[in-house]
Scaffold this motif. Sequence first.
Motif, mmCIF file in Angstrom:
data_model
loop_
_atom_site.group_PDB
_atom_site.id
_atom_site.type_symbol
_atom_site.label_atom_id
_atom_site.label_comp_id
_atom_site.label_asym_id
_atom_site.label_seq_id
_atom_site.Cartn_x
_atom_site.Cartn_y
_atom_site.Cartn_z
ATOM 1 N N ALA A 1 -0.081 -0.924 7.930
ATOM 2 C CA ALA A 1 -0.751 -1.217 6.665
ATOM 3 C C ALA A 1 -0.262 -2.535 6.067
ATOM 4 O O ALA A 1 0.891 -2.928 6.255
ATOM 5 C CB ALA A 1 -0.508 -0.082 5.675
ATOM 6 N N PRO A 2 -1.129 -3.224 5.317
ATOM 7 C CA PRO A 2 -0.697 -4.431 4.597
ATOM 8 C C PRO A 2 0.120 -4.069 3.365
ATOM 9 O O PRO A 2 0.365 -2.881 3.094
ATOM 10 C CB PRO A 2 -2.022 -5.084 4.210
ATOM 11 N N VAL A 3 0.532 -5.070 2.602
ATOM 12 C CA VAL A 3 1.264 -4.822 1.360
ATOM 13 C C VAL A 3 0.420 -3.909 0.474
ATOM 14 O O VAL A 3 -0.747 -4.202 0.199
ATOM 15 C CB VAL A 3 1.547 -6.145 0.623
ATOM 16 N N PRO A 4 0.948 -2.784 0.035
ATOM 17 C CA PRO A 4 0.131 -1.820 -0.708
ATOM 18 C C PRO A 4 -0.008 -2.157 -2.192
ATOM 19 O O PRO A 4 0.917 -2.643 -2.840
ATOM 20 C CB PRO A 4 0.904 -0.513 -0.531
ATOM 21 N N ALA A 5 -1.189 -1.856 -2.705
ATOM 22 C CA ALA A 5 -1.474 -2.120 -4.114
ATOM 23 C C ALA A 5 -0.710 -1.207 -5.056
ATOM 24 O O ALA A 5 -0.544 -1.536 -6.232
ATOM 25 C CB ALA A 5 -2.972 -1.983 -4.356
ATOM 26 N N TRP A 6 -0.243 -0.052 -4.551
ATOM 27 C CA TRP A 6 0.465 0.854 -5.469
ATOM 28 C C TRP A 6 1.778 0.262 -5.965
ATOM 29 O O TRP A 6 2.391 0.811 -6.898
ATOM 30 C CB TRP A 6 0.680 2.229 -4.842
ATOM 31 N N LYS A 7 2.184 -0.853 -5.388
ATOM 32 C CA LYS A 7 3.403 -1.511 -5.881
ATOM 33 C C LYS A 7 3.152 -2.289 -7.165
ATOM 34 O O LYS A 7 4.107 -2.658 -7.860
ATOM 35 C CB LYS A 7 3.975 -2.425 -4.799
ATOM 36 N N ARG A 8 1.877 -2.550 -7.477
ATOM 37 C CA ARG A 8 1.579 -3.295 -8.706
ATOM 38 C C ARG A 8 0.602 -2.590 -9.633
ATOM 39 O O ARG A 8 0.450 -2.976 -10.783
ATOM 40 C CB ARG A 8 1.040 -4.686 -8.358
ATOM 41 N N LEU A 9 -0.052 -1.548 -9.137
ATOM 42 C CA LEU A 9 -1.054 -0.858 -9.937
ATOM 43 C C LEU A 9 -0.621 0.576 -10.237
ATOM 44 O O LEU A 9 0.063 1.202 -9.421
ATOM 45 C CB LEU A 9 -2.400 -0.818 -9.194
ATOM 46 N N PHE B 1 5.321 13.986 -0.687
ATOM 47 C CA PHE B 1 6.230 12.883 -0.362
ATOM 48 C C PHE B 1 5.609 11.546 -0.756
ATOM 49 O O PHE B 1 6.258 10.703 -1.402
ATOM 50 C CB PHE B 1 6.543 12.897 1.131
ATOM 51 N N MET B 2 4.359 11.327 -0.398
ATOM 52 C CA MET B 2 3.709 10.067 -0.724
ATOM 53 C C MET B 2 3.528 9.906 -2.227
ATOM 54 O O MET B 2 3.716 8.806 -2.772
ATOM 55 C CB MET B 2 2.372 9.971 0.008
ATOM 56 N N ALA B 3 3.156 10.985 -2.901
ATOM 57 C CA ALA B 3 2.981 10.915 -4.355
ATOM 58 C C ALA B 3 4.274 10.531 -5.049
ATOM 59 O O ALA B 3 4.286 9.696 -5.965
ATOM 60 C CB ALA B 3 2.465 12.255 -4.877
ATOM 61 N N ARG B 4 5.384 11.122 -4.608
ATOM 62 C CA ARG B 4 6.689 10.778 -5.202
ATOM 63 C C ARG B 4 7.058 9.335 -4.898
ATOM 64 O O ARG B 4 7.551 8.608 -5.771
ATOM 65 C CB ARG B 4 7.778 11.711 -4.668
ATOM 66 N N ARG B 5 6.833 8.916 -3.669
ATOM 67 C CA ARG B 5 7.252 7.582 -3.248
ATOM 68 C C ARG B 5 6.530 6.485 -4.023
ATOM 69 O O ARG B 5 7.126 5.445 -4.331
ATOM 70 C CB ARG B 5 7.012 7.408 -1.745
#
Length: 221
Positions: A155-163, A183-187
């Motif tokens: 995967a590319p840089v994920p948007a969840w890091k800024r949104l 796990f993904m929801a927590r991360r």
Amino acid sequence: MRAFVDGSSWNKVISLLQSKGLNVLAVQNPMTSLQDDIDTTTRALASLAGPTLLVGHSYGGSVISGIGAQASNAAGLVYIAAYAPEEGESVLDLNGKFPASPASAHFVPSYRDGFVWIDPPAFGANFVQDIPEIEAQGLAVAQNPTALVSFEVPAPVPAWKRLPSWYLVSKNDRTIQPEAERFMARRIGATTREIASSHASPVAHPYEVADFILHAVATVR
């Protein structure tokens, strides 16, 4: 956005959101590669004016994670029993962190070379076990096969890091392990809710899914 079912699987949710005055667009991705699906969704998003929430179900979570990082009008991400990969992580990598799901035993080559789907006789019991069997049978034969490479590519840089993000866990999921969803929801630091649903919650529990999306909309507004 999703794998194995097409945009019509959102029809019940779409009607509920439209009744609240929301502008909704269901993207029909080609499912030929992660990049192709990101590109298709990017063009769809560009056709919409104003802040927009991206909603992804299942594999569609990988798509919205990839597009949101580059779209100026993306206001947030809503994951519905969906993959939320880290940069460089594939769907297969995420699956490998947890015991195999029951559905994984029924992923088979489809009628399209290089594509997979859930073996139609096993579809209802493993993808959407909480709707009438006759409805599940219709979805099974109308599946949208997915290129296997879509699950393998990093995967590319994920948007969840800024949104901001929201995650709706399906507690009775037989396609993605519920513990993987948690796990993904927590991360990603998502606002999280759980419902007693199969993997295909937009089909089986449209009211709960629509309510969750509306909660995200209200928060963004």
